[in-house]
Design a protein around this motif. Sequence first.
Motif, PDB file in Angstrom:
ATOM      1  N   ASP A  54      87.113  53.542  -7.488  1.00 18.11           N
ATOM      2  CA  ASP A  54      88.001  52.032  -7.943  1.00 18.11           C
ATOM      3  C   ASP A  54      88.582  51.630  -8.555  1.00 18.11           C
ATOM      4  OD1 ASP A  54      87.726  49.506  -8.249  1.00 18.11           O
ATOM      5  OD2 ASP A  54      86.111  49.246  -8.565  1.00 18.11           O
ATOM      6  N   PRO A  55      89.655  51.514  -8.270  1.00 19.36           N
ATOM      7  CA  PRO A  55      91.113  51.059  -8.345  1.00 19.36           C
ATOM      8  C   PRO A  55      91.186  50.527  -9.860  1.00 19.36           C
ATOM      9  CG  PRO A  55      90.471  49.001  -6.713  1.00 19.36           C
ATOM     10  CD  PRO A  55      89.875  50.504  -7.004  1.00 19.36           C
ATOM     11  N   ARG A  56      90.062  49.792  -9.799  1.00 21.57           N
ATOM     12  CA  ARG A  56      89.677  48.902 -11.511  1.00 21.57           C
ATOM     13  C   ARG A  56      89.698  50.036 -12.526  1.00 21.57           C
ATOM     14  NH1 ARG A  56      85.616  44.770  -9.162  1.00 21.57           N
ATOM     15  NH2 ARG A  56      84.591  46.956  -8.268  1.00 21.57           N
ATOM     16  N   ASN A  57      89.215  51.274 -12.164  1.00 21.09           N
ATOM     17  CA  ASN A  57      88.880  52.350 -13.483  1.00 21.09           C
ATOM     18  C   ASN A  57      90.414  52.479 -13.799  1.00 21.09           C
ATOM     19  OD1 ASN A  57      86.364  52.191 -12.413  1.00 21.09           O
ATOM     20  ND2 ASN A  57      87.320  54.423 -10.966  1.00 21.09           N
ATOM     21  N   LYS A  58      91.107  52.458 -13.097  1.00 25.51           N
ATOM     22  CA  LYS A  58      92.830  52.829 -13.904  1.00 25.51           C
ATOM     23  C   LYS A  58      92.952  51.698 -14.388  1.00 25.51           C
ATOM     24  CE  LYS A  58      94.311  55.219  -9.146  1.00 25.51           C
ATOM     25  NZ  LYS A  58      95.554  55.086  -8.687  1.00 25.51           N
ATOM     26  N   LYS A  59      92.882  50.669 -14.169  1.00 24.29           N
ATOM     27  CA  LYS A  59      92.896  49.235 -15.320  1.00 24.29           C
ATOM     28  C   LYS A  59      92.965  49.084 -16.613  1.00 24.29           C
ATOM     29  CE  LYS A  59      93.451  44.588 -15.560  1.00 24.29           C
ATOM     30  NZ  LYS A  59      93.375  44.743 -16.903  1.00 24.29           N
ATOM     31  N   VAL A  60      91.268  50.389 -16.346  1.00 22.83           N
ATOM     32  CA  VAL A  60      90.639  49.808 -18.267  1.00 22.83           C
ATOM     33  C   VAL A  60      91.080  50.951 -18.804  1.00 22.83           C
ATOM     34  CG1 VAL A  60      88.602  50.834 -18.564  1.00 22.83           C
ATOM     35  CG2 VAL A  60      88.323  49.293 -17.026  1.00 22.83           C
ATOM     36  N   ILE A  61      91.624  52.494 -18.369  1.00 20.21           N
ATOM     37  CA  ILE A  61      91.969  52.933 -19.621  1.00 20.21           C
ATOM     38  C   ILE A  61      93.241  52.756 -19.611  1.00 20.21           C
ATOM     39  CG2 ILE A  61      93.195  54.515 -17.205  1.00 20.21           C
ATOM     40  CD1 ILE A  61      91.669  55.750 -20.064  1.00 20.21           C
ATOM     41  N   ARG A  62      94.684  52.194 -18.418  1.00 21.68           N
ATOM     42  CA  ARG A  62      95.742  51.973 -18.333  1.00 21.68           C
ATOM     43  C   ARG A  62      95.863  51.291 -19.742  1.00 21.68           C
ATOM     44  NH1 ARG A  62      99.978  52.620 -19.442  1.00 21.68           N
ATOM     45  NH2 ARG A  62     100.157  54.477 -17.467  1.00 21.68           N
ATOM     46  N   ASP A  63      94.356  49.997 -19.931  1.00 22.43           N
ATOM     47  CA  ASP A  63      94.818  48.915 -20.733  1.00 22.43           C
ATOM     48  C   ASP A  63      94.771  49.275 -22.682  1.00 22.43           C
ATOM     49  OD1 ASP A  63      95.256  47.111 -19.499  1.00 22.43           O
ATOM     50  OD2 ASP A  63      93.384  45.904 -19.139  1.00 22.43           O
ATOM     51  N   VAL A  64      93.760  50.578 -22.548  1.00 28.71           N
ATOM     52  CA  VAL A  64      94.044  51.745 -23.674  1.00 28.71           C
ATOM     53  C   VAL A  64      94.638  51.900 -24.113  1.00 28.71           C
ATOM     54  CG1 VAL A  64      92.350  52.898 -24.731  1.00 28.71           C
ATOM     55  CG2 VAL A  64      90.785  51.421 -23.209  1.00 28.71           C
ATOM     56  N   GLN A  79      82.218  60.397 -16.547  1.00 33.57           N
ATOM     57  CA  GLN A  79      81.192  59.364 -16.011  1.00 33.57           C
ATOM     58  C   GLN A  79      81.053  57.916 -15.844  1.00 33.57           C
ATOM     59  OE1 GLN A  79      80.309  62.667 -16.633  1.00 33.57           O
ATOM     60  NE2 GLN A  79      79.367  63.675 -15.285  1.00 33.57           N
ATOM     61  N   GLY A  80      80.919  57.259 -15.600  1.00 32.06           N
ATOM     62  CA  GLY A  80      81.295  55.843 -15.517  1.00 32.06           C
ATOM     63  C   GLY A  80      82.519  55.250 -16.080  1.00 32.06           C
ATOM     64  N   LEU A  81      83.517  55.958 -16.194  1.00 31.85           N
ATOM     65  CA  LEU A  81      84.688  55.316 -16.284  1.00 31.85           C
ATOM     66  C   LEU A  81      85.771  55.355 -14.755  1.00 31.85           C
ATOM     67  CD1 LEU A  81      84.718  56.264 -19.883  1.00 31.85           C
ATOM     68  CD2 LEU A  81      84.890  54.062 -19.127  1.00 31.85           C
ATOM     69  N   GLY A  82      85.473  56.604 -14.453  1.00 31.47           N
ATOM     70  CA  GLY A  82      85.830  56.750 -13.312  1.00 31.47           C
ATOM     71  C   GLY A  82      86.079  58.265 -13.191  1.00 31.47           C
ATOM     72  N   TRP A  83      86.312  59.028 -12.370  1.00 29.19           N
ATOM     73  CA  TRP A  83      87.463  60.139 -11.832  1.00 29.19           C
ATOM     74  C   TRP A  83      88.492  59.462 -12.237  1.00 29.19           C
ATOM     75  CZ3 TRP A  83      85.797  64.714 -13.761  1.00 29.19           C
ATOM     76  CH2 TRP A  83      84.116  64.854 -14.207  1.00 29.19           C
TER      77      TRP A  83
END
Length: 317
Positions: A54-64, A79-83
């Motif tokens: 899911d590409p939305r996983n990347k946005k989460v880590i990018r924001d942080v 797990q749950g955040l995305g590999w």
Amino acid sequence: VLTTAPTKRNQCFGADEEGIKMWRVYMPRPYPVMKHEFQPAWKKMIWHLYDHFDPRNKKVIRDVIDAFQPDQIFAYSVQGLGWNIFDEIAESNIAVTFFLHDMSLACYKSSKYNGVMECDQLCKMCKRSSDYKMKMLSKVRALRFLAPFNANIEEAERYVPINNYPSACVLSPNNYPAPTEERKEKDILRFLYIGDLHSLKGLDFLLTVMDDISGKYPFEMKIIGDGRDEAKFKQTYKGKYWCKFIGSATQQEISNHMVNSDLLLALSSEVEQSTDYVMHAFAIGLPVFTNEWHGMNEIVVDGKNGRLLPTASHEAW
């Protein structure tokens, strides 16, 4: 700290909690990560697809990363955040220390357990998942691995090429809360079990042994934890004078149970992946009886701080 939130109402973004910046993010999944145990297989399949791609996983880590600007990332539970977050981490040129507290790099279930027995090789699905995870991790500028046992590192090396990177074994460095209760002696032995109420952990074997000796020796046994087989164990052993199910407990409550116990019983049918509850017992001064699995014998010294017993020997136990 970046972790998942069980609902959207539990989300927070950079909140200051006792000096720690916290991000709790509700991830787009069919169910929260901690609710996986009783989900149907089709939902689990969808969940893992989201967790890999899911590409939305990347946005989460990018924001942080943009908000906090970390120098290093310590990956404990992905797990749950995305590999695929490691793809974004690599773009930011940040070093990663990956903690091998389970077998998630090799097995998409994290346990190398197929529901009946331990797996001695990777199935096709786990192999594809493992190859993808290492592909993501290999993009990181500086990658190293830590584990609570040398056994975890050796087990992971059987399935994934982590031997291409630095690795080290680090025992649990946690500071455990001191008991708030005083020890009270009793005329009978008091046994303690802490862990998942799951057949994989060997609890069914252990309870069978205890039931067999209950007619010969007076003792009591407290069981702390919950899990998939909780109802089965309670149904089988309800009414037994020696058996008491406590349920889940805080670290403080565990310290209080430990100080008024005589032995911690630790038994598993797999390579043990965490030393935490055993190190907690040692901090309290509670000896540990365990079986001779590859892993726990790195910290339990037979005859000194506990006993190492043959894994499946009913008579020895």
